[in-house]
Design a protein around this motif. Structure first.
Motif, PDB file in Angstrom:
ATOM      1  N   LEU A  25      16.396  13.914  -2.812  1.00  0.00           N
ATOM      2  CA  LEU A  25      14.818  13.967  -2.935  1.00  0.00           C
ATOM      3  C   LEU A  25      14.211  12.477  -2.596  1.00  0.00           C
ATOM      4  O   LEU A  25      13.172  12.449  -2.115  1.00  0.00           O
ATOM      5  CB  LEU A  25      14.414  14.736  -4.233  1.00  0.00           C
ATOM      6  N   ALA A  26      14.925  11.541  -3.386  1.00  0.00           N
ATOM      7  CA  ALA A  26      14.358  10.157  -3.322  1.00  0.00           C
ATOM      8  C   ALA A  26      14.379   9.524  -2.140  1.00  0.00           C
ATOM      9  O   ALA A  26      13.593   8.940  -1.280  1.00  0.00           O
ATOM     10  CB  ALA A  26      15.083   9.433  -4.303  1.00  0.00           C
ATOM     11  N   MET A  27      15.508  10.105  -1.299  1.00  0.00           N
ATOM     12  CA  MET A  27      15.547   9.285   0.138  1.00  0.00           C
ATOM     13  C   MET A  27      14.635   9.977   1.160  1.00  0.00           C
ATOM     14  O   MET A  27      14.208   9.485   1.965  1.00  0.00           O
ATOM     15  CB  MET A  27      17.007   9.613   0.632  1.00  0.00           C
ATOM     16  N   ARG A  28      14.338  11.352   0.819  1.00  0.00           N
ATOM     17  CA  ARG A  28      13.597  11.994   1.507  1.00  0.00           C
ATOM     18  C   ARG A  28      12.113  11.550   1.349  1.00  0.00           C
ATOM     19  O   ARG A  28      11.595  11.444   2.322  1.00  0.00           O
ATOM     20  CB  ARG A  28      13.760  13.602   1.384  1.00  0.00           C
ATOM     21  N   ASN A  29      11.836  11.196   0.297  1.00  0.00           N
ATOM     22  CA  ASN A  29      10.597  10.675   0.075  1.00  0.00           C
ATOM     23  C   ASN A  29      10.382   9.387   0.398  1.00  0.00           C
ATOM     24  O   ASN A  29       9.357   9.289   0.858  1.00  0.00           O
ATOM     25  CB  ASN A  29      10.413  10.701  -1.733  1.00  0.00           C
ATOM     26  N   MET A  30      11.401   8.384   0.483  1.00  0.00           N
ATOM     27  CA  MET A  30      11.251   7.287   1.057  1.00  0.00           C
ATOM     28  C   MET A  30      11.303   7.264   2.445  1.00  0.00           C
ATOM     29  O   MET A  30      10.334   6.531   2.894  1.00  0.00           O
ATOM     30  CB  MET A  30      12.673   6.407   0.771  1.00  0.00           C
ATOM     31  N   VAL A  31      11.909   8.236   3.138  1.00  0.00           N
ATOM     32  CA  VAL A  31      11.698   8.350   4.516  1.00  0.00           C
ATOM     33  C   VAL A  31      10.216   8.736   4.912  1.00  0.00           C
ATOM     34  O   VAL A  31       9.395   8.142   5.816  1.00  0.00           O
ATOM     35  CB  VAL A  31      12.577   9.149   5.058  1.00  0.00           C
ATOM     36  N   ARG A  32       9.404   9.722   4.172  1.00  0.00           N
ATOM     37  CA  ARG A  32       8.368  10.119   4.344  1.00  0.00           C
ATOM     38  C   ARG A  32       7.208   9.366   4.043  1.00  0.00           C
ATOM     39  O   ARG A  32       6.348   9.187   4.932  1.00  0.00           O
ATOM     40  CB  ARG A  32       7.860  11.471   3.405  1.00  0.00           C
ATOM     41  N   LYS A  33       7.294   8.278   3.318  1.00  0.00           N
ATOM     42  CA  LYS A  33       6.540   7.331   2.958  1.00  0.00           C
ATOM     43  C   LYS A  33       6.793   6.095   3.484  1.00  0.00           C
ATOM     44  O   LYS A  33       6.194   4.887   3.001  1.00  0.00           O
ATOM     45  CB  LYS A  33       6.085   7.196   1.429  1.00  0.00           C
ATOM     46  N   GLY A  34       7.599   5.885   4.356  1.00  0.00           N
ATOM     47  CA  GLY A  34       8.247   4.652   4.815  1.00  0.00           C
ATOM     48  C   GLY A  34       7.550   3.227   4.564  1.00  0.00           C
ATOM     49  O   GLY A  34       8.124   2.499   3.803  1.00  0.00           O
ATOM     50  N   LYS A  35       6.568   3.078   4.975  1.00  0.00           N
ATOM     51  CA  LYS A  35       5.981   1.649   5.165  1.00  0.00           C
ATOM     52  C   LYS A  35       5.583   1.294   3.530  1.00  0.00           C
ATOM     53  O   LYS A  35       5.906   0.387   2.843  1.00  0.00           O
ATOM     54  CB  LYS A  35       4.561   1.421   5.712  1.00  0.00           C
ATOM     55  N   THR A  36       5.209   2.244   2.741  1.00  0.00           N
ATOM     56  CA  THR A  36       4.591   2.087   1.444  1.00  0.00           C
ATOM     57  C   THR A  36       6.094   1.729   0.374  1.00  0.00           C
ATOM     58  O   THR A  36       6.185   0.895  -0.295  1.00  0.00           O
ATOM     59  CB  THR A  36       4.232   3.262   0.519  1.00  0.00           C
ATOM     60  N   SER A  37       7.037   2.716   0.810  1.00  0.00           N
ATOM     61  CA  SER A  37       8.309   2.290   0.113  1.00  0.00           C
ATOM     62  C   SER A  37       9.050   0.864   0.163  1.00  0.00           C
ATOM     63  O   SER A  37       9.332   0.106  -0.558  1.00  0.00           O
ATOM     64  CB  SER A  37       9.497   3.195   0.583  1.00  0.00           C
ATOM     65  N   LEU A  38       8.668   0.655   1.744  1.00  0.00           N
ATOM     66  CA  LEU A  38       9.359  -0.802   1.905  1.00  0.00           C
ATOM     67  C   LEU A  38       8.341  -1.856   1.531  1.00  0.00           C
ATOM     68  O   LEU A  38       9.173  -2.918   0.761  1.00  0.00           O
ATOM     69  CB  LEU A  38       9.235  -0.894   3.291  1.00  0.00           C
ATOM     70  N   LEU A  39       7.176  -1.592   1.248  1.00  0.00           N
ATOM     71  CA  LEU A  39       6.430  -2.640   0.600  1.00  0.00           C
ATOM     72  C   LEU A  39       6.624  -2.785  -0.846  1.00  0.00           C
ATOM     73  O   LEU A  39       7.053  -3.883  -1.570  1.00  0.00           O
ATOM     74  CB  LEU A  39       4.834  -2.255   0.893  1.00  0.00           C
ATOM     75  N   HIS A  40       6.869  -1.752  -1.715  1.00  0.00           N
ATOM     76  CA  HIS A  40       7.245  -1.661  -2.834  1.00  0.00           C
ATOM     77  C   HIS A  40       8.699  -2.327  -3.252  1.00  0.00           C
ATOM     78  O   HIS A  40       8.891  -3.136  -4.179  1.00  0.00           O
ATOM     79  CB  HIS A  40       7.239  -0.245  -3.431  1.00  0.00           C
ATOM     80  N   PHE A  41       9.756  -1.939  -2.383  1.00  0.00           N
ATOM     81  CA  PHE A  41      10.918  -2.664  -2.503  1.00  0.00           C
ATOM     82  C   PHE A  41      10.793  -4.108  -2.290  1.00  0.00           C
ATOM     83  O   PHE A  41      11.453  -4.773  -3.083  1.00  0.00           O
ATOM     84  CB  PHE A  41      11.856  -1.836  -1.505  1.00  0.00           C
ATOM     85  N   ALA A  42      10.132  -4.742  -1.491  1.00  0.00           N
ATOM     86  CA  ALA A  42      10.233  -6.014  -1.146  1.00  0.00           C
ATOM     87  C   ALA A  42       9.260  -6.633  -2.208  1.00  0.00           C
ATOM     88  O   ALA A  42       9.762  -7.623  -2.572  1.00  0.00           O
ATOM     89  CB  ALA A  42       9.185  -6.314   0.297  1.00  0.00           C
ATOM     90  N   LEU A  43       8.289  -6.161  -2.779  1.00  0.00           N
ATOM     91  CA  LEU A  43       7.612  -6.611  -3.885  1.00  0.00           C
ATOM     92  C   LEU A  43       8.359  -6.922  -5.376  1.00  0.00           C
ATOM     93  O   LEU A  43       8.591  -7.821  -5.929  1.00  0.00           O
ATOM     94  CB  LEU A  43       6.304  -5.791  -4.106  1.00  0.00           C
ATOM     95  N   THR A  44       9.304  -5.683  -5.590  1.00  0.00           N
ATOM     96  CA  THR A  44       9.937  -5.729  -6.466  1.00  0.00           C
ATOM     97  C   THR A  44      11.314  -6.743  -6.188  1.00  0.00           C
ATOM     98  O   THR A  44      11.505  -7.473  -7.482  1.00  0.00           O
ATOM     99  CB  THR A  44      10.910  -4.243  -6.576  1.00  0.00           C
ATOM    100  N   SER A  45      11.830  -6.777  -5.055  1.00  0.00           N
ATOM    101  CA  SER A  45      12.861  -7.845  -4.810  1.00  0.00           C
ATOM    102  C   SER A  45      12.212  -9.306  -5.125  1.00  0.00           C
ATOM    103  O   SER A  45      12.991 -10.141  -5.748  1.00  0.00           O
ATOM    104  CB  SER A  45      13.404  -7.650  -3.379  1.00  0.00           C
ATOM    105  N   ILE A  46      11.087  -9.580  -4.427  1.00  0.00           N
ATOM    106  CA  ILE A  46      10.557 -11.028  -4.623  1.00  0.00           C
ATOM    107  C   ILE A  46      10.111 -11.151  -6.105  1.00  0.00           C
ATOM    108  O   ILE A  46      10.539 -12.298  -6.592  1.00  0.00           O
ATOM    109  CB  ILE A  46       9.201 -10.850  -3.961  1.00  0.00           C
ATOM    110  N   GLY A  47       9.618 -10.221  -7.081  1.00  0.00           N
ATOM    111  CA  GLY A  47       9.355 -10.392  -8.234  1.00  0.00           C
ATOM    112  C   GLY A  47      10.561 -10.581  -9.188  1.00  0.00           C
ATOM    113  O   GLY A  47      10.794 -11.416  -9.889  1.00  0.00           O
ATOM    114  N   LEU A  48      11.824  -9.822  -8.806  1.00  0.00           N
ATOM    115  CA  LEU A  48      12.762 -10.099  -9.525  1.00  0.00           C
ATOM    116  C   LEU A  48      13.608 -11.464  -9.205  1.00  0.00           C
ATOM    117  O   LEU A  48      14.027 -12.446 -10.172  1.00  0.00           O
ATOM    118  CB  LEU A  48      14.022  -9.079  -9.385  1.00  0.00           C
TER     119      LEU A  48
END
Length: 60
Positions: A25-48
């Motif tokens: 379900l998480a992977m399906r949601n990530m594919v559906r929301k593509g750009k938003t998921s990538l942005l959140h992943f990038a912000l989380t990585s940079i923050g960490l």
């Protein structure tokens, strides 16, 4: 002792399709929301990385 019959009301009914896993379900949601998921992943990585570098600098 008798064996339970197939018409036993306590038995669990079989479903036609199993529930999808949380990961699927998480992977399906990530594919559906593509750009938003990538942005959140990038912000989380940079923050960490920023927190780890900041702590390394502070306690050096």
């Amino acid at each position: 002792m008798s064996q339970p019959s197939s018409a036993d009301p306590v038995s669990v009914p079989e479903t036609s399709a199993p529930q999808p896993s949380y990961t699927r379900l998480a992977m399906r949601n990530m594919v559906r929301k593509g750009k938003t998921s990538l942005l959140h992943f990038a912000l989380t990585s940079i923050g960490l990385v920023a927190i780890l570098v900041g702590l390394a600098y502070l306690f050096h």
